[in-house]
Design an enzyme around this catalytic site. Structure first.
Site, PDB file in Angstrom:
ATOM      1  N   LYS A  49     -31.687 -11.743  28.384  1.00  0.00           N
ATOM      2  CA  LYS A  49     -30.258 -11.738  28.670  1.00  0.00           C
ATOM      3  C   LYS A  49     -29.541 -12.799  27.835  1.00  0.00           C
ATOM      4  O   LYS A  49     -28.532 -12.511  27.182  1.00  0.00           O
ATOM      5  CB  LYS A  49     -30.050 -11.997  30.167  1.00  0.00           C
ATOM      6  CG  LYS A  49     -28.711 -11.541  30.689  1.00  0.00           C
ATOM      7  CD  LYS A  49     -28.604 -11.785  32.196  1.00  0.00           C
ATOM      8  CE  LYS A  49     -29.430 -10.796  32.992  1.00  0.00           C
ATOM      9  NZ  LYS A  49     -29.580 -11.178  34.412  1.00  0.00           N
TER      10      LYS A  49
ATOM     11  N   ARG B  37     -27.275 -16.582  36.475  1.00  0.00           N
ATOM     12  CA  ARG B  37     -28.058 -15.355  36.288  1.00  0.00           C
ATOM     13  C   ARG B  37     -29.431 -15.674  35.721  1.00  0.00           C
ATOM     14  O   ARG B  37     -29.571 -16.463  34.804  1.00  0.00           O
ATOM     15  CB  ARG B  37     -27.333 -14.433  35.297  1.00  0.00           C
ATOM     16  CG  ARG B  37     -25.858 -14.395  35.465  1.00  0.00           C
ATOM     17  CD  ARG B  37     -25.155 -13.674  34.328  1.00  0.00           C
ATOM     18  NE  ARG B  37     -25.492 -12.262  34.262  1.00  0.00           N
ATOM     19  CZ  ARG B  37     -25.107 -11.470  33.265  1.00  0.00           C
ATOM     20  NH1 ARG B  37     -24.418 -11.957  32.243  1.00  0.00           N
ATOM     21  NH2 ARG B  37     -25.434 -10.209  33.275  1.00  0.00           N
TER      22      ARG B  37
ATOM     23  N   GLY C 167     -33.538  -6.250  38.728  1.00  0.00           N
ATOM     24  CA  GLY C 167     -33.368  -6.521  40.148  1.00  0.00           C
ATOM     25  C   GLY C 167     -34.411  -7.442  40.750  1.00  0.00           C
ATOM     26  O   GLY C 167     -34.481  -7.604  41.960  1.00  0.00           O
TER      27      GLY C 167
ATOM     28  N   MET D  46     -34.748 -10.699  40.363  1.00  0.00           N
ATOM     29  CA  MET D  46     -34.218 -11.986  40.805  1.00  0.00           C
ATOM     30  C   MET D  46     -32.723 -11.851  41.005  1.00  0.00           C
ATOM     31  O   MET D  46     -32.090 -10.991  40.417  1.00  0.00           O
ATOM     32  CB  MET D  46     -34.562 -13.047  39.789  1.00  0.00           C
ATOM     33  CG  MET D  46     -35.998 -13.464  39.962  1.00  0.00           C
ATOM     34  SD  MET D  46     -36.585 -14.488  38.661  1.00  0.00           S
ATOM     35  CE  MET D  46     -36.561 -13.380  37.322  1.00  0.00           C
TER      36      MET D  46
ATOM     37  N   ARG E 103     -29.093  -4.878  26.384  1.00  0.00           N
ATOM     38  CA  ARG E 103     -30.529  -4.952  26.087  1.00  0.00           C
ATOM     39  C   ARG E 103     -30.963  -3.569  25.647  1.00  0.00           C
ATOM     40  O   ARG E 103     -30.267  -2.578  25.901  1.00  0.00           O
ATOM     41  CB  ARG E 103     -31.311  -5.372  27.331  1.00  0.00           C
ATOM     42  CG  ARG E 103     -31.157  -4.373  28.441  1.00  0.00           C
ATOM     43  CD  ARG E 103     -31.864  -4.805  29.709  1.00  0.00           C
ATOM     44  NE  ARG E 103     -31.391  -3.964  30.805  1.00  0.00           N
ATOM     45  CZ  ARG E 103     -31.370  -4.315  32.066  1.00  0.00           C
ATOM     46  NH1 ARG E 103     -31.793  -5.507  32.427  1.00  0.00           N
ATOM     47  NH2 ARG E 103     -30.946  -3.499  32.992  1.00  0.00           N
TER      48      ARG E 103
ATOM     49  N   HIS F 104     -31.602   1.481  41.203  1.00  0.00           N
ATOM     50  CA  HIS F 104     -32.970   0.984  41.121  1.00  0.00           C
ATOM     51  C   HIS F 104     -33.978   2.129  41.026  1.00  0.00           C
ATOM     52  O   HIS F 104     -34.865   2.137  40.178  1.00  0.00           O
ATOM     53  CB  HIS F 104     -33.249   0.114  42.347  1.00  0.00           C
ATOM     54  CG  HIS F 104     -34.648  -0.423  42.384  1.00  0.00           C
ATOM     55  ND1 HIS F 104     -35.658   0.188  43.093  1.00  0.00           N
ATOM     56  CD2 HIS F 104     -35.211  -1.488  41.771  1.00  0.00           C
ATOM     57  CE1 HIS F 104     -36.778  -0.491  42.924  1.00  0.00           C
ATOM     58  NE2 HIS F 104     -36.540  -1.519  42.125  1.00  0.00           N
TER      59      HIS F 104
ATOM     60  N   SER G 161     -72.213   8.442  15.642  1.00  0.00           N
ATOM     61  CA  SER G 161     -71.085   8.628  16.544  1.00  0.00           C
ATOM     62  C   SER G 161     -71.325   7.733  17.754  1.00  0.00           C
ATOM     63  O   SER G 161     -72.350   7.856  18.427  1.00  0.00           O
ATOM     64  CB  SER G 161     -70.974  10.089  16.973  1.00  0.00           C
ATOM     65  OG  SER G 161     -69.940  10.224  17.902  1.00  0.00           O
TER      66      SER G 161
ATOM     67  N   CYS H  97     -67.151   9.222  20.273  1.00  0.00           N
ATOM     68  CA  CYS H  97     -66.932  10.431  21.062  1.00  0.00           C
ATOM     69  C   CYS H  97     -66.919  10.137  22.551  1.00  0.00           C
ATOM     70  O   CYS H  97     -66.972  11.040  23.364  1.00  0.00           O
ATOM     71  CB  CYS H  97     -67.989  11.474  20.735  1.00  0.00           C
ATOM     72  SG  CYS H  97     -69.660  10.921  21.079  1.00  0.00           S
TER      73      CYS H  97
ATOM     74  N   TYR I   9     -63.347   8.619  12.453  1.00  0.00           N
ATOM     75  CA  TYR I   9     -62.607   9.469  13.379  1.00  0.00           C
ATOM     76  C   TYR I   9     -62.809   9.028  14.833  1.00  0.00           C
ATOM     77  O   TYR I   9     -63.744   8.288  15.138  1.00  0.00           O
ATOM     78  CB  TYR I   9     -63.014  10.942  13.223  1.00  0.00           C
ATOM     79  CG  TYR I   9     -64.421  11.248  13.685  1.00  0.00           C
ATOM     80  CD1 TYR I   9     -64.700  11.523  15.029  1.00  0.00           C
ATOM     81  CD2 TYR I   9     -65.476  11.264  12.782  1.00  0.00           C
ATOM     82  CE1 TYR I   9     -65.993  11.794  15.460  1.00  0.00           C
ATOM     83  CE2 TYR I   9     -66.772  11.524  13.204  1.00  0.00           C
ATOM     84  CZ  TYR I   9     -67.021  11.794  14.547  1.00  0.00           C
ATOM     85  OH  TYR I   9     -68.293  12.039  14.960  1.00  0.00           O
TER      86      TYR I   9
HETATM   87  P1  ADP Z   1     -29.523  -8.321  36.734  1.00  0.00           P
HETATM   88  O1  ADP Z   1     -30.472  -9.083  35.898  1.00  0.00           O
HETATM   89  O2  ADP Z   1     -30.065  -7.987  38.060  1.00  0.00           O
HETATM   90  O3  ADP Z   1     -28.915  -7.188  36.009  1.00  0.00           O
HETATM   91  P2  ADP Z   1     -27.140  -9.833  36.218  1.00  0.00           P
HETATM   92  O4  ADP Z   1     -27.327 -11.260  35.921  1.00  0.00           O
HETATM   93  O5  ADP Z   1     -26.918  -8.946  35.069  1.00  0.00           O
HETATM   94  O6  ADP Z   1     -28.346  -9.351  37.094  1.00  0.00           O
HETATM   95  O7  ADP Z   1     -25.945  -9.729  37.206  1.00  0.00           O
HETATM   96  C1  ADP Z   1     -25.640  -8.563  37.894  1.00  0.00           C
HETATM   97  C2  ADP Z   1     -24.189  -8.217  37.759  1.00  0.00           C
HETATM   98  O8  ADP Z   1     -23.361  -9.285  38.140  1.00  0.00           O
HETATM   99  C3  ADP Z   1     -23.766  -7.901  36.353  1.00  0.00           C
HETATM  100  O9  ADP Z   1     -24.047  -6.571  36.036  1.00  0.00           O
HETATM  101  C4  ADP Z   1     -22.290  -8.151  36.386  1.00  0.00           C
HETATM  102  O10 ADP Z   1     -21.622  -7.006  36.849  1.00  0.00           O
HETATM  103  C5  ADP Z   1     -22.170  -9.252  37.391  1.00  0.00           C
HETATM  104  N1  ADP Z   1     -21.952 -10.518  36.707  1.00  0.00           N
HETATM  105  C6  ADP Z   1     -22.863 -11.399  36.302  1.00  0.00           C
HETATM  106  N2  ADP Z   1     -22.289 -12.439  35.675  1.00  0.00           N
HETATM  107  C7  ADP Z   1     -20.961 -12.198  35.679  1.00  0.00           C
HETATM  108  C8  ADP Z   1     -19.818 -12.885  35.173  1.00  0.00           C
HETATM  109  N3  ADP Z   1     -19.927 -14.022  34.528  1.00  0.00           N
HETATM  110  N4  ADP Z   1     -18.610 -12.311  35.361  1.00  0.00           N
HETATM  111  C9  ADP Z   1     -18.501 -11.154  36.001  1.00  0.00           C
HETATM  112  N5  ADP Z   1     -19.515 -10.457  36.503  1.00  0.00           N
HETATM  113  C10 ADP Z   1     -20.742 -10.967  36.347  1.00  0.00           C
HETATM  114 MG    MG Z   2     -27.730  -7.135  34.566  1.00  0.00          MG
HETATM  115 MG    MG Z   3     -29.488  -8.397  40.139  1.00  0.00          MG
END
Ligand code: ADP
Ligand code: MG
Ligand code: MG
Length: 923
Positions: free
Chosen positions: A29, A99, A108, A110, A349, A471, A797, A864, A884
């Site tokens: 990220k 984040r 999802g 963390m 990503r 998810h 073989s 084989c 092979y």
């Molecule tokens: P995950 O790794 O679970 O995708 P994120 O860190 O991407 O978690 O956060 C989940 C959501 O929170 C993001 O998709 C975004 O919508 C919101 N978010 C995170 N940081 C910000 C921010 N700085 N401003 C606005 N929304 C945010």
């Molecule tokens: Mg995200």
């Molecule tokens: Mg999340």
């Protein structure tokens, strides 16, 4: 003084300190946020605390490096400068999100904390700034809820417990007769903030911190702490992510998608992640924040609607989509937020995709000149090809089911393929039912990371809530499971173990059969037979013409490219002409193992085989073998003809003889009657063949050594068939393979028989065919004396199943008790019967190959064993310089791709090391 490591990387404005290549240090990220800043996309400013801090934290009793505090403060100052607001400022407060972000994405796993920096004072500043008290208190309410859950630990105790915050929220709405969250006023939300804080205090004893700095450090600690939570650990295990990688923490200034109807938030893929189609694919919600879209609590709108609702933003987003694909040269998964009409990018990503989509996108991108063929090959995991070979519903069966009114509902086509199975309503039940051997469809309102194991055990996943990026959808695609998501008309009742369908008079119960079509989203009651994929229909069943199937055409392009890269030849293990034909359709270039004993079981043959085994005299044995001769010859004739000049390796009789004898009393009696011998005599004979350790007993070339007439008969059948096929003007290349040789002398005895018989046949038939005599290398002694054996053997073989058994000194058939535990506990990295144990068995293969070729430089060497179709083993065979690999027919495409990838990744390493040496020279 040694230079201190840099622990904090700033991003924002026009320039970031990090970049995409720094994923190991900044996490995926953080590295991509930096990259997006560098290519000029709008990203809210922030900073990344590196994964090295996480590692430090766990190595130093959960303490941070000394300089971290100062570095964080300095980075925060930069963010403040770019954003024009101050963290903790009563008038003009800067809010941030905290984040997590590991090197590999862990969706999802963390939790993210939004709106951090709010307290009773700064909230007033936010109100003044936005003139929107309701928005300010809604943000505050969300923050206290998330922080209370993630950092202070107020959450449901188990899966039956409700979220304590949701309970309070629900009560509030009920009290005022509201249905929607949006009906709550600023005043109500303010009350909720206080009630949430009180609940946290009451249930956890924790005081909610008012100081924004204290809030920030609490959140940072929680992210690092979450690296070791159970969800994360399970996910890492399933995905081979080492714990030592650690996670980074991203602190980023907030932008708000919940500032009214000109604001919103969404997620999208630059192409369709399920089908691979080159269309913009995503979902968004107006007036929403953060996880609202993914959580599945409100059903989002498809991105195509944004084109109508807000053409300006859509155009901007579509432009970014193109910039990203051009820059990353791949399909990207993006998160964005619109704050009062301004677009902000929050994440990108490389997008997860189905095997289906992976192949389509890679092939399309080559055609669009975005990537090279080599890159296309590199991008596709060989096992992903399975999805193109995966079953679909039989169209007639499905139509019939629909005509009968069994179509229950339609959800989102989140993971392609067709699956039919018994309903399980919890992940745990799914695991248990699957363990019983039943195909299972996991049906949930929505799934969460706790459900991973149950999802893994199921054939398919069906959810009532959530979109294409929920998810369930994400994880199913990654696992290659069939998935239908967001099927809103299902009313799932966990307590009573039943499912009702809106507008239908049907109740399904746990354990009932249900069928889901992950390519169309259809959900159908009862069982439906599945049928072969389009690729199979074209290649094997020949019920579809290549022109009619674009899926087939895509597959074919990729396989052609793979063939142009690979050096290894691909053969197949086949004992019958029809199997051989399938394998050729899949691209096999010969048979690497034809097991003659499989032919012994067909029709009445087994009787002749048994007669041969129980014979007391040479004459009797020869008489029985004479019965078998024409049958074996017919088999080989069919195979040679099907293989049209491709080499065919035929192994002489290998298994212990008692495998062919009956064991039940009734069968023994019947056999005694048909052989016309006394039952006691037969029983005595069977008993005399009993072995304590058949795997190491009277088998392989030892059979032919004691009973040369068996080898004689087989050699005659092979050579006669070869001459007959050659007489029809069809090329033949027989390769006769002697099993379980441990010494050159054993080999020589068998070889002499084969050559003598061949000469006899040539004389009788007045025609010659060329043939080889070689051996299987499947004993450690054969590997270390391979230079000797190669004096006789014209090819090798590797029989890696037996070689693995004999190298480890363990019988595969008896390993079930402990081997799984060995893998689970990481005593062994993988099951050596699945992937070649490179350092033990592999080392012996290396010795065998080198020694063999030291005697006979052009010695043809193949493999084989079962390993021949397993991608990492195929790579190893390539690295060893084998000629092979041979595998079962349906794995041939996988082996072809794996062999190409071995070349591509080897080229890559060579290129890299050339670069390194060049760089060193410069220095
Ligand atoms: P995950 O790794 O679970 O995708 P994120 O860190 O991407 O978690 O956060 C989940 C959501 O929170 C993001 O998709 C975004 O919508 C919101 N978010 C995170 N940081 C910000 C921010 N700085 N401003 C606005 N929304 C945010
Ligand atoms: Mg995200
Ligand atoms: Mg999340």
């Amino acid at each position: 003084m040694a230079k201190q490591p840099k622990y904090v990387y700033f991003f924002g404005g026009k320039k970031a300190e990090g970049k995409a290549e720094m994923k190991a240090l900044l996490g995926g990220k953080g590295a991509n946020l930096a990259e997006m800043v560098n290519i000029g996309l709008p990203v809210p400013a922030g900073f990344t605390i590196t994964t090295e801090v996480c590692t430090y934290y766990y190595e130093n009793k959960k303490k941070y490096p000394k300089q971290l505090q100062a570095d964080v403060l300095a980075a925060m100052k930069k963010v403040e400068a770019v954003m024009g607001a101050k963290f903790g400022d009563p008038q003009n407060p800067l809010l941030v999100s905290v984040r997590s972000g590991a090197r590999a994405s862990m969706p999802g796993m963390m939790d993210t904390i939004l709106n951090l920096g709010l307290n009773d004072v700064t909230v007033e500043g936010l109100i003044k700034k936005t003139n929107n008290p309701r928005f300010a208190y809604d943000s505050y309410r969300r923050f206290v809820q998330m922080y209370g859950d993630v950092v202070l630990g107020l959450k449901p105790v188990d899966k039956h417990d409700e979220d304590p915050f949701e309970v309070i929220l629900h009560k509030k709405k009920e009290k005022h007769g509201f249905k929607l969250d949006t009906e709550l006023t600023a005043e109500h939300l303010k009350e909720l903030v206080a009630e949430f804080k009180a609940a946290i205090k009451e249930h956890t004893g924790n005081e909610f911190p008012n100081d924004p700095m204290e809030q920030l450090w609490g959140a940072i600690g929680a992210v690092f702490g979450s690296w070791m939570n159970e969800r994360a650990i399970v996910y890492r295990k399933l995905n081979d992510i080492p714990a030592s990688w650690g996670t980074a923490v991203n602190v980023q200034s907030m932008v708000f998608g919940n500032m009214g109807e000109d604001s919103g938030t969404g997620v999208a893929f630059t192409r369709d992640a399920a089908s691979g189609e080159n269309v913009f694919y995503g979902e968004y919600l107006f007036n929403a924040q953060g996880e609202d879209v993914v959580a599945g609590t409100r059903t989002p709108h498809p991105i195509s609607e944004l084109a109508k609702e807000n053409p300006k933003i859509y155009k901007e987003l579509d432009k970014i989509r193109k910039i990203l694909e051009k820059h990353y040269k791949d399909m990207m998964d993006i998160e964005f937020t619109i704050q009062q009409g301004k677009l902000w990018m929050l994440q990108c990503r490389v997008g997860k995709r189905t095997g289906f989509a992976a192949v389509k996108m890679a092939v399309d991108m080559v055609k669009e000149k975005l990537i090279e063929k080599e890159e296309a090959i590199r991008r596709i995991e060989p096992n992903q090809l399975n999805q193109l070979l995966r079953p679909i519903f039989d169209i007639n069966e499905k139509r019939k089911a629909i005509d009968e009114g069994r179509l229950l509902a339609k959800g989102l086509n989140a993971g392609p393929g067709a699956a039919s199975g018994r309903i399980a309503l919890s992940a745990q039940d799914a695991e248990e039912m699957a363990a019983q051997g039943d195909p299972v469809i996991l049906v949930r309102i929505e799934t969460s990371p706790e459900d991973i194991k149950g999802m893994n055990a199921s054939e398919g996943i069906l959810t009532a809530r959530g979109g294409m990026t929920s998810h369930a959808a994400l994880v199913a695609r990654q696992m290659g499971k069939v998935c239908v998501a967001g099927c809103g008309s299902l009313k799932i009742n966990y307590k009573e173990g039943k499912i009702e369908v809106e507008g239908k008079d049907i109740v399904l119960k746990e354990g009932d059969y249900i069928s889901i079509d992950g390519s169309t989203g259809e959900v159908i009651a009862g069982k439906i037979e599945t049928k072969p994929s389009e690729v199979i229909q074209v290649l094997i069943d020949k019920t579809l013409s290549p022109k009619e199937s674009s899926i087939y055409q895509t597959y074919e392009s990729l396989m052609k490219w793979a063939d142009s890269f690979r050096r290894l030849r691909i053969r197949t293990n086949a004992d019958q002409p029809d199997q051989a034909l399938n394998a050729i359709a899949f691209g096999a270039e010969g048979i690497g193992l034809c097991r003659t004993e499989h032919m012994f079981f067909g029709g009445d043959r087994i009787l002749s085989v048994r007669k041969m085994i129980v014979s007391d005299t040479l004459e009797d044995r020869k008489a029985a073998l004479a019965e078998l001769l024409p049958l074996q010859r017919e088999d080989f004739y069919g195979i040679f003809k099907a293989m049209k000049g491709y080499p065919v390796t035929i192994r002489t009789l290998d298994p212990p003889l008692h495998e062919f004898l009956p064991h039940s009393e009734r069968e023994i009696r019947e056999l005694a009657i048909s052989l016309n011998i006394p039952e006691e005599k037969l029983v005595a004979k069977i008993n005399s063949l009993h072995e304590f350790n058949p795997m190491l007993g009277f088998r392989g070339c030892r059979l032919g050594t004691l009973y040369p007439e068996i080898t004689e008969m087989q050699a005659r059948a092979i050579i006669e068939a070869a001459c007959d096929v050659a007489a029809e003007g069809i090329k033949v290349k027989p390769e006769i393979m002697i099993p379980l040789v441990s010494d050159l002398n054993e080999f020589k005895l068998q070889e002499a028989i084969v050559r003598r018989v061949a000469d006899e046949v040539f004389k009788e038939k007045g025609r010659k065919v060329s043939y080889l005599v070689g051996t299987m290398i499947e004993l450690p002694r054969a590997c270390v004396t391979a230079d000797q054996i190669a004096k006789g053997a014209e090819f090798f073989s590797f029989g890696t199943n037996d070689l693995t058994q004999t190298t480890f000194g363990l019988s595969r058939d008896d390993s079930g008790k402990f081997l799984p535990m060995y893998v689970q506990e990481e005593i062994l990295p993988t099951d050596p019967f699945e992937a070649i144990d490179r350092s033990g068995v592999g080392e012996l293969m290396k010795i065998g190959t080198q020694k063999g070729r030291s005697t006979r430089p052009d010695l043809k060497v193949g493999i084989c064993g079962e390993h021949g179709g397993e991608p990492s083993s195929v790579e190893f065979c390539h690295l060893l310089g084998l000629n092979y690999v041979s595998c079962s027919p349906f794995r041939v495409p996988i082996a072809r791709l794996a062999a190409a990838r071995a070349v591509v990744s080897q080229n890559n390493t060579v290129k890299k090391s050339v670069k390194k040496t060049a760089a060193k020279k410069k220095k």
